[in-house]
Scaffold this motif. Structure first.
Motif, PDB file in Angstrom:
ATOM      1  N   ASP A   1       5.497  27.114  -7.562  1.00 25.07           N
ATOM      2  CA  ASP A   1       4.607  26.288  -8.368  1.00 25.07           C
ATOM      3  C   ASP A   1       4.656  24.820  -7.913  1.00 25.07           C
ATOM      4  O   ASP A   1       4.828  23.900  -8.706  1.00 25.07           O
ATOM      5  CB  ASP A   1       4.983  26.406  -9.857  1.00 25.07           C
TER       6      ASP A   1
ATOM      7  N   GLN B   1       5.628  13.878  -9.234  1.00 16.52           N
ATOM      8  CA  GLN B   1       5.613  14.676  -8.019  1.00 16.52           C
ATOM      9  C   GLN B   1       6.835  14.445  -7.136  1.00 16.52           C
ATOM     10  O   GLN B   1       7.030  15.139  -6.146  1.00 16.52           O
ATOM     11  CB  GLN B   1       4.339  14.378  -7.209  1.00 16.52           C
TER      12      GLN B   1
ATOM     13  N   PHE C   1       0.831  -1.193   0.000  1.00 15.35           N
ATOM     14  CA  PHE C   1       0.000   0.000   0.000  1.00 15.35           C
ATOM     15  C   PHE C   1       0.874   1.254   0.000  1.00 15.35           C
ATOM     16  O   PHE C   1       0.663   2.181  -0.793  1.00 15.35           O
ATOM     17  CB  PHE C   1      -0.909  -0.038   1.232  1.00 15.35           C
TER      18      PHE C   1
ATOM     19  N   ARG D   1       2.675   6.249  -7.138  1.00 13.57           N
ATOM     20  CA  ARG D   1       1.789   7.254  -7.713  1.00 13.57           C
ATOM     21  C   ARG D   1       2.474   8.617  -7.797  1.00 13.57           C
ATOM     22  O   ARG D   1       2.368   9.327  -8.796  1.00 13.57           O
ATOM     23  CB  ARG D   1       0.526   7.361  -6.861  1.00 13.57           C
ATOM     24  N   PHE D   2       3.170   8.945  -6.729  1.00 11.68           N
ATOM     25  CA  PHE D   2       3.927  10.201  -6.706  1.00 11.68           C
ATOM     26  C   PHE D   2       4.957  10.209  -7.826  1.00 11.68           C
ATOM     27  O   PHE D   2       5.133  11.192  -8.536  1.00 11.68           O
ATOM     28  CB  PHE D   2       4.637  10.375  -5.350  1.00 11.68           C
TER      29      PHE D   2
ATOM     30  N   THR E   1       3.473  10.490 -11.484  1.00  9.27           N
ATOM     31  CA  THR E   1       2.948  11.793 -11.875  1.00  9.27           C
ATOM     32  C   THR E   1       4.002  12.888 -11.773  1.00  9.27           C
ATOM     33  O   THR E   1       3.699  14.067 -11.887  1.00  9.27           O
ATOM     34  CB  THR E   1       1.745  12.183 -10.986  1.00  9.27           C
TER      35      THR E   1
ATOM     36  N   TYR F   1       1.497  21.833   0.426  1.00 13.40           N
ATOM     37  CA  TYR F   1       0.324  21.574   1.269  1.00 13.40           C
ATOM     38  C   TYR F   1       0.516  20.325   2.110  1.00 13.40           C
ATOM     39  O   TYR F   1       0.045  20.234   3.247  1.00 13.40           O
ATOM     40  CB  TYR F   1      -0.933  21.463   0.416  1.00 13.40           C
ATOM     41  N   LEU F   2       1.211  19.340   1.540  1.00 18.58           N
ATOM     42  CA  LEU F   2       1.470  18.121   2.295  1.00 18.58           C
ATOM     43  C   LEU F   2       2.327  18.422   3.518  1.00 18.58           C
ATOM     44  O   LEU F   2       2.043  17.983   4.630  1.00 18.58           O
ATOM     45  CB  LEU F   2       2.190  17.118   1.388  1.00 18.58           C
TER      46      LEU F   2
ATOM     47  N   LEU G   1       2.342  22.773  -5.531  1.00 18.77           N
ATOM     48  CA  LEU G   1       1.193  22.763  -4.636  1.00 18.77           C
ATOM     49  C   LEU G   1       1.161  21.552  -3.722  1.00 18.77           C
ATOM     50  O   LEU G   1       1.036  21.660  -2.502  1.00 18.77           O
ATOM     51  CB  LEU G   1      -0.093  22.838  -5.477  1.00 18.77           C
ATOM     52  N   LEU G   2       1.286  20.364  -4.320  1.00 22.11           N
ATOM     53  CA  LEU G   2       1.118  19.143  -3.542  1.00 22.11           C
ATOM     54  C   LEU G   2       2.131  19.055  -2.412  1.00 22.11           C
ATOM     55  O   LEU G   2       1.786  18.819  -1.251  1.00 22.11           O
ATOM     56  CB  LEU G   2       1.231  17.922  -4.468  1.00 22.11           C
TER      57      LEU G   2
END
Lengths: 268, 262, 219
Positions: free
Chosen positions: A237, A51, A38, A45-46, A49, A243-244, A239-240
């Motif tokens: 620039d 990230q 998991f 996923r990070f 994309t 905010y994380l 965001l993720l």
């Protein structure tokens, strides 16, 4: 002799026999694999994309980034502490009215307590945000977030304090009165100090709630941690990641506040 | 105090007939490096009442709790009716249902009525018919003197009443033996008598019992054998007459004199 | 605006707003109950990875501010190519946060059970599943009624974060913001929403108290 440190979880399971031990072992391995998968899925996923790329995280190595976040955090803390002060005072007044007042005062206090407990903080915030200009009152952003947050928590604080007062052995009050102290002296010198000591852990829990409510400061455009995060975001620039990190900071602060609350409760 | 078995001798000799109901062979138990039970062996035969006494921390409660595996042992064997107690699962549950236990703090199920407390295990474990279980439960309540409280909740009863219900709850399972772990230690003085008289009646009816207690007078009265435990060891296993009147062990003598000073 | 003006212009919206709030509250609490129960099972199990996972989950979602979580859901995770509708984002936030508190309450409820009763049940020959179903769960559930009542009210108050995203129909708080941005609702606009929230909270409290009195375990 009840050992307070032993919870039900210690007795729920008994010493496992060999078959049970094997079952537990199998499931432990299985669930370790599942949990790891998991976590890896999330990291993947990070990665997929983009990230995880350096440009979203590089600036965290700079001191200026953290300094800016810290400034925001300071704003958050200022609001939280002032709100805590106000909410404690209000809560105390409500509690006092409910516990010691005459019928009318008692009724009004109860109504105020139920009202502040039954209305969302955001509604109070909007009231101050829209309402203050309506009444022609000029209020800085600081107060426009601090007061509604304080008002919203005051009912809960009042009930916590009332619980503490009720927990004080009534013999304390009786002894004080029979020594000749007035009702008021008895309350302020004997009953309330003990009540306060009892409920410090619960008050810290209320502080956590207050702290969480401060995140609505952006509604009134006050510079707290969330606001400063937004500035960072438009700067880099990213965001993720920003905010994380902000979310993690809040989680950690509240986590340690809760731990403090539990530690103080166990010291009793 | 009438015991009908007449094949008992005055020392710790074995029963030459039936298999003992409870047998402990070389039991040891330790918590890390602290040994709480050091090489203990004992037998309880059918119909016997064995009372264990001793100072606090002697391991007597722990020993009692190992018999139905509420506590585990590190070495040795525990046999119920000649059968080793299983380590887990349904077999262990079945064996536990055959040995009753009465606790110091009663441990009645707080969310059930007295009647439900007594009926729960017979119905769910022995698969007894509900009507039958109810009938027997009411009879047991009468036997222990609490028949008017059947529909009440444990919190509404006094300590003495709760403990008597606890005894009835154990009896409802038709056990081979009943273990008592300091049954009166948590009771107010005026209620100890009512519980002791129920236990006495049980003993007279021939129930096999192992009782851990501080009540010396009761022990003298009801026991077939007195076992003295100190610091994890059994120092004596004798008939009460010998134990109390002809005690030679200085440790035990010291204990007895301290206790009698109360 | 006076109350009659408000109601004639926005009465319908208030009604829908109240329904939206109630709907969010209901589904959130339901979801929170399911997730919270599962997490409690994890946290109580003898399997360490599950316990760690459950505890971590609870610590994250009881400590994260609602606004932060909502912002993450609405603005941040689309960068991970995961996009939910506004309504879903709100629902997720208002479900996950109460679920953590629900798990805490369940564990508190389990802890109110006297450990001696577990031993007594065990010594009578009841199996593990019988002990859980006949002794632990009934008592745990009965002890948490008041906490659950408070949590239901808290969930309803949490749904106010729906005001931060464009929903249609708006919830009670969002409606107030909407009215005041497009007209001058005055105190009345707030009062109507506030009273609706408050009366609902009081009603839930009363019902919870009644249930608690009936099922509470005497100790």
């Amino acid at each position: 002799m009840k050992n307070q440190q032993i919870t039900i979880l210690d007795v729920l399971y008994e010493e496992p026999g060999p078959k049970t031990r094997r079952k537990i072992f199998t499931f432990t391995i299985l669930s370790s694999i599942l949990v790891t998968l998991f976590v890896l899925l999330i990291i993947f996923r990070f990665y997929v994309t983009g990230q995880l790329s350096a440009r979203y995280w590089r600036f965290f190595a700079k001191w200026t980034t953290w300094a800016f976040l810290l400034k925001g955090l300071l704003g958050t803390v200022r609001v939280a502490l002032m709100a805590a002060l106000i909410t404690f005072s209000m809560g105390f007044l409500f509690m006092f009215g409910r516990v010691r007042g005459y019928k009318v005062v008692k009724f009004i206090s109860s109504v105020l307590i139920e009202f502040t407990r039954g209305v969302p903080t955001l509604l109070f915030i909007y009231f101050f945000f829209f309402g203050m200009p309506l009444f022609g009152i000029k209020m800085s952003a600081f107060w426009k977030i601090t007061i509604p947050v304080a008002v919203s928590a005051s009912g809960a604080v009042a009930e916590v304090l009332r619980g503490g007062v009720n927990a004080v052995h009534k013999g304390q009050r009786e002894a004080a009165l029979s020594l000749g102290l007035t009702e008021n002296r008895t309350f302020f010198k004997i009953v309330f100090p003990q009540a306060f000591k009892y409920v410090i852990p619960s008050l810290i829990s209320e502080l956590v709630i207050v702290l969480k409510d401060t995140t609505f400061a952006y509604v009134v455009s006050f510079n707290d941690l969330m606001q400063n995060s937004s500035v960072l975001i438009s700067n880099y620039d990213a965001l993720l990641s920003v905010y994380l990190v902000a979310a993690v900071i809040y989680i950690l602060i509240n986590y340690f506040l809760n731990k403090l609350s539990v530690a103080l409760a166990l010291k009793r | 105090m009438s015991k009908t078995e007449d094949n008992k001798t005055s020392n710790i000799s074995e029963q030459n007939t039936a298999v003992p109901v409870i047998e402990l062979k070389n039991i040891e138990k330790h918590f890390d490096s602290l040994y709480v039970i050091k090489n203990v062996s004992l037998k309880v035969n059918k119909g016997e009442v064995v009372v264990i006494i001793g100072p606090s921390g002697s391991g007597k409660s722990t020993l009692c709790r190992t018999i139905n595996r509420l506590e585990t042992i590190d070495s040795g064997e525990i046999l119920i009716d000649g059968e080793r107690i299983p380590e887990e699962g349904k077999d262990l549950a079945r064996l536990r249902s055959e040995v009753g236990m009465v606790f110091q703090s009663f441990n009645l199920f707080a969310h059930m009525t007295i009647l439900e407390n007594i009926m729960l295990a017979p119905v769910d474990v022995l698969k007894m018919n509900k009507a039958q279980a109810k009938k027997e439960a009411l009879e047991l309540l009468k036997r222990v003197g609490v028949e008017n409280q059947a529909e009440k909740y444990p919190a509404q009863l006094s300590g003495g009443q709760q403990q008597r219900v606890a005894i009835a709850r154990s009896l409802a399972m038709h056990p081979k033996a009943i273990l008592f772990d300091e049954p009166t230690s948590a009771l107010d003085p005026e209620m100890i008598g009512e519980v002791l008289s129920v236990i006495r009646e049980l003993a007279e009816s021939g129930m096999t019992m192992l009782i851990v207690t501080h009540e010396m007078g009761f022990a003298k009265d009801v026991a077939d054998r007195i076992i003295f435990m100190d610091d994890g060891n059994i120092l004596a296993d004798e008939k009460p007459e010998i134990f109390f009147a002809e005690q030679k062990n200085p440790r035990i003598q010291a204990f007895l004199s301290k206790v009698s000073k109360k | 605006m006076s109350i009659t003006e408000l109601l004639s212009q926005f009465g319908h919206e208030y009604f829908l707003g109240y329904l939206t709030t109630l709907q969010l509250t209901f589904f959130s609490f339901l979801g929170a109950f399911i997730i919270g129960t599962v997490m409690t099972v994890f946290r109580v199990s003898p399997i360490k990875p599950l316990r760690t996972f459950g505890n971590f989950y609870v610590q994250v979602f009881r400590n994260i501010p609602g606004a932060a979580l909502l912002i993450l859901l609405v603005y941040a995770i689309p960068y991970l190519s995961i996009v939910f509708s506004y309504y879903t984002c709100v629902l997720i936030a208002t479900t996950l946060i109460p679920s953590a508190f629900l798990s805490e309450h369940l564990i508190t409820g389990i802890n109110t059970i006297d450990k001696g009763q577990i031993e007594a049940a065990r010594s009578l020959g009841l199996t593990f599943s019988q002990i859980i179903s006949k002794i632990v769960i009934p008592q745990a559930v009965r002890s948490t009624v008041l906490h659950m009542t408070n949590l239901l009210v808290a969930t309803m108050l949490t749904t106010a974060i729906a005001s931060q995203v464009p929903l249609n129909p708006l919830d009670l708080t969002g409606l107030v913001a909407h009215i005041n941005t497009h007209a001058t609702g005055g105190i009345m606009a707030f009062a109507i929403s506030a009273i609706l929230y408050c009366l609902t909270a009081v009603l839930i409290g009363q019902i919870g108290n009644k249930i608690d009195k009936k099922v509470r375990v005497l100790r």
